[in-house]
Scaffold this motif. Sequence first.
Motif, PDB file in Angstrom:
ATOM      1  N   GLY A  26       0.844  -1.186   0.000  1.00  0.00           N
ATOM      2  CA  GLY A  26       0.000   0.000   0.000  1.00  0.00           C
ATOM      3  C   GLY A  26       0.877   1.232   0.000  1.00  0.00           C
ATOM      4  O   GLY A  26       2.027   1.198   0.449  1.00  0.00           O
ATOM      5  N   CYS A  27       0.365   2.336  -0.548  1.00  0.00           N
ATOM      6  CA  CYS A  27       1.053   3.610  -0.388  1.00  0.00           C
ATOM      7  C   CYS A  27       0.016   4.711  -0.217  1.00  0.00           C
ATOM      8  O   CYS A  27      -1.084   4.644  -0.775  1.00  0.00           O
ATOM      9  N   VAL A  28       0.388   5.680   0.610  1.00  0.00           N
ATOM     10  CA  VAL A  28      -0.565   6.713   1.020  1.00  0.00           C
ATOM     11  C   VAL A  28       0.132   8.064   1.096  1.00  0.00           C
ATOM     12  O   VAL A  28       1.236   8.180   1.640  1.00  0.00           O
ATOM     13  N   ILE A  29      -0.519   9.092   0.543  1.00  0.00           N
ATOM     14  CA  ILE A  29      -0.148  10.485   0.772  1.00  0.00           C
ATOM     15  C   ILE A  29      -1.261  11.087   1.621  1.00  0.00           C
ATOM     16  O   ILE A  29      -2.393  11.258   1.136  1.00  0.00           O
ATOM     17  N   LEU A  30      -0.972  11.340   2.874  1.00  0.00           N
ATOM     18  CA  LEU A  30      -1.993  11.872   3.775  1.00  0.00           C
ATOM     19  C   LEU A  30      -2.230  13.361   3.516  1.00  0.00           C
ATOM     20  O   LEU A  30      -1.366  14.067   2.995  1.00  0.00           O
ATOM     21  N   ASP A  31      -3.399  13.820   3.914  1.00  0.00           N
ATOM     22  CA  ASP A  31      -3.775  15.229   3.798  1.00  0.00           C
ATOM     23  C   ASP A  31      -3.533  15.902   5.148  1.00  0.00           C
ATOM     24  O   ASP A  31      -4.215  15.574   6.130  1.00  0.00           O
ATOM     25  N   PRO A  32      -2.561  16.832   5.251  1.00  0.00           N
ATOM     26  CA  PRO A  32      -2.309  17.491   6.538  1.00  0.00           C
ATOM     27  C   PRO A  32      -3.532  18.206   7.095  1.00  0.00           C
ATOM     28  O   PRO A  32      -3.650  18.403   8.308  1.00  0.00           O
ATOM     29  N   ALA A  33      -4.451  18.572   6.213  1.00  0.00           N
ATOM     30  CA  ALA A  33      -5.659  19.276   6.660  1.00  0.00           C
ATOM     31  C   ALA A  33      -6.705  18.331   7.232  1.00  0.00           C
ATOM     32  O   ALA A  33      -7.686  18.775   7.832  1.00  0.00           O
ATOM     33  N   GLN A  34      -6.508  17.024   7.027  1.00  0.00           N
ATOM     34  CA  GLN A  34      -7.472  16.041   7.542  1.00  0.00           C
ATOM     35  C   GLN A  34      -6.726  14.929   8.290  1.00  0.00           C
ATOM     36  O   GLN A  34      -6.614  13.803   7.791  1.00  0.00           O
ATOM     37  N   PRO A  35      -6.187  15.235   9.465  1.00  0.00           N
ATOM     38  CA  PRO A  35      -5.434  14.217  10.213  1.00  0.00           C
ATOM     39  C   PRO A  35      -6.323  13.048  10.617  1.00  0.00           C
ATOM     40  O   PRO A  35      -7.545  13.197  10.776  1.00  0.00           O
ATOM     41  N   ILE A  36      -5.698  11.899  10.769  1.00  0.00           N
ATOM     42  CA  ILE A  36      -6.427  10.672  11.128  1.00  0.00           C
ATOM     43  C   ILE A  36      -5.878  10.154  12.452  1.00  0.00           C
ATOM     44  O   ILE A  36      -4.684   9.862  12.557  1.00  0.00           O
ATOM     45  N   ASP A  37      -6.737  10.048  13.451  1.00  0.00           N
ATOM     46  CA  ASP A  37      -6.327   9.538  14.757  1.00  0.00           C
ATOM     47  C   ASP A  37      -6.211   8.022  14.729  1.00  0.00           C
ATOM     48  O   ASP A  37      -6.978   7.338  14.037  1.00  0.00           O
ATOM     49  N   GLY A  38      -5.249   7.511  15.490  1.00  0.00           N
ATOM     50  CA  GLY A  38      -5.168   6.068  15.691  1.00  0.00           C
ATOM     51  C   GLY A  38      -4.298   5.322  14.715  1.00  0.00           C
ATOM     52  O   GLY A  38      -4.246   4.090  14.746  1.00  0.00           O
ATOM     53  N   LEU A  39      -3.577   6.031  13.844  1.00  0.00           N
ATOM     54  CA  LEU A  39      -2.701   5.348  12.898  1.00  0.00           C
ATOM     55  C   LEU A  39      -1.515   4.732  13.635  1.00  0.00           C
ATOM     56  O   LEU A  39      -0.861   5.393  14.439  1.00  0.00           O
ATOM     57  N   MET A  40      -1.258   3.471  13.359  1.00  0.00           N
ATOM     58  CA  MET A  40      -0.104   2.774  13.930  1.00  0.00           C
ATOM     59  C   MET A  40       0.178   1.532  13.097  1.00  0.00           C
ATOM     60  O   MET A  40      -0.540   1.247  12.136  1.00  0.00           O
ATOM     61  N   ASP A  41       1.216   0.814  13.465  1.00  0.00           N
ATOM     62  CA  ASP A  41       1.560  -0.433  12.793  1.00  0.00           C
ATOM     63  C   ASP A  41       0.312  -1.316  12.714  1.00  0.00           C
ATOM     64  O   ASP A  41      -0.329  -1.583  13.730  1.00  0.00           O
ATOM     65  N   SER A  42      -0.026  -1.774  11.510  1.00  0.00           N
ATOM     66  CA  SER A  42      -1.264  -2.536  11.318  1.00  0.00           C
ATOM     67  C   SER A  42      -1.296  -3.807  12.161  1.00  0.00           C
ATOM     68  O   SER A  42      -2.370  -4.278  12.549  1.00  0.00           O
ATOM     69  N   LYS A  43      -0.123  -4.374  12.482  1.00  0.00           N
ATOM     70  CA  LYS A  43      -0.082  -5.622  13.260  1.00  0.00           C
ATOM     71  C   LYS A  43      -0.532  -5.412  14.698  1.00  0.00           C
ATOM     72  O   LYS A  43      -0.857  -6.368  15.385  1.00  0.00           O
ATOM     73  N   LYS A  44      -0.529  -4.145  15.148  1.00  0.00           N
ATOM     74  CA  LYS A  44      -0.936  -3.848  16.521  1.00  0.00           C
ATOM     75  C   LYS A  44      -2.409  -3.478  16.623  1.00  0.00           C
ATOM     76  O   LYS A  44      -2.906  -3.138  17.694  1.00  0.00           O
ATOM     77  N   LEU A  45      -3.107  -3.546  15.509  1.00  0.00           N
ATOM     78  CA  LEU A  45      -4.533  -3.219  15.471  1.00  0.00           C
ATOM     79  C   LEU A  45      -5.354  -4.488  15.277  1.00  0.00           C
ATOM     80  O   LEU A  45      -4.900  -5.442  14.650  1.00  0.00           O
ATOM     81  N   SER A  46      -6.572  -4.473  15.778  1.00  0.00           N
ATOM     82  CA  SER A  46      -7.482  -5.590  15.519  1.00  0.00           C
ATOM     83  C   SER A  46      -8.000  -5.493  14.089  1.00  0.00           C
ATOM     84  O   SER A  46      -7.894  -4.439  13.440  1.00  0.00           O
TER      85      SER A  46
END
Length: 203
Positions: A26-46
């Motif tokens: 996967g590749c992502v260019i995030l939008d600084p104007a729309q931050p996303i809470d909770g981003l972390m290593d996918s293996k640590k998420l359910s």
Amino acid sequence: MTGMDERLCGVDEAGRGPLAGAVFAGCVILDPAQPIDGLMDSKKLSAHQRERLSAIIRARALAWSVASASVEEVDRLNILWASMLAMKRAVEALSLVPTRVVVDGNRCPEIPYPAQAIVKGDALVPEISAASILAKVSRDAHMLQLHRQYPDYGFDRHKGYPTRDHIRALQSYGVSPVHRRSFGPVRVAILNAEERTEAGSPG
């Protein structure tokens, strides 16, 4: 170029360790104007958290893409270079041109943009965390699809990883068309099946 003009692209893969299925990036260019809470290593998420965040990433990111390299490519190139190929395809599929690319791990794919590899980047850089989530969610969906085609192997539970149940299924049912023949446990299952066939042949 100011920081506001930078289009930082995070890249990560999912599925290097499993014995079956494609490897995804996967590749992502995030939008600084729309931050996303909770981003972390996918293996640590359910799985539920990954699915929720995946939908948010796809909705809010400036650009994102997911690509893969097939089982045949894994066996022909080896898993490292197949992973690099999936990453390269993901970056090339972006709808925006990145100004800089950061990749999880210690190696970068061959791409025409400034790139940096960051060990444990999926825990340190939000763009890579987001990419890891998209890659993992896409790969899990791929394994569920393979489970519907080959239900004997339990792909819905272990997602192709070499669990005890998966190894037992390989020994019981043999190697499916979606198994990676270049991986040790799959090679062992192929050899065992050939030995059984030879032992059962009339002498």
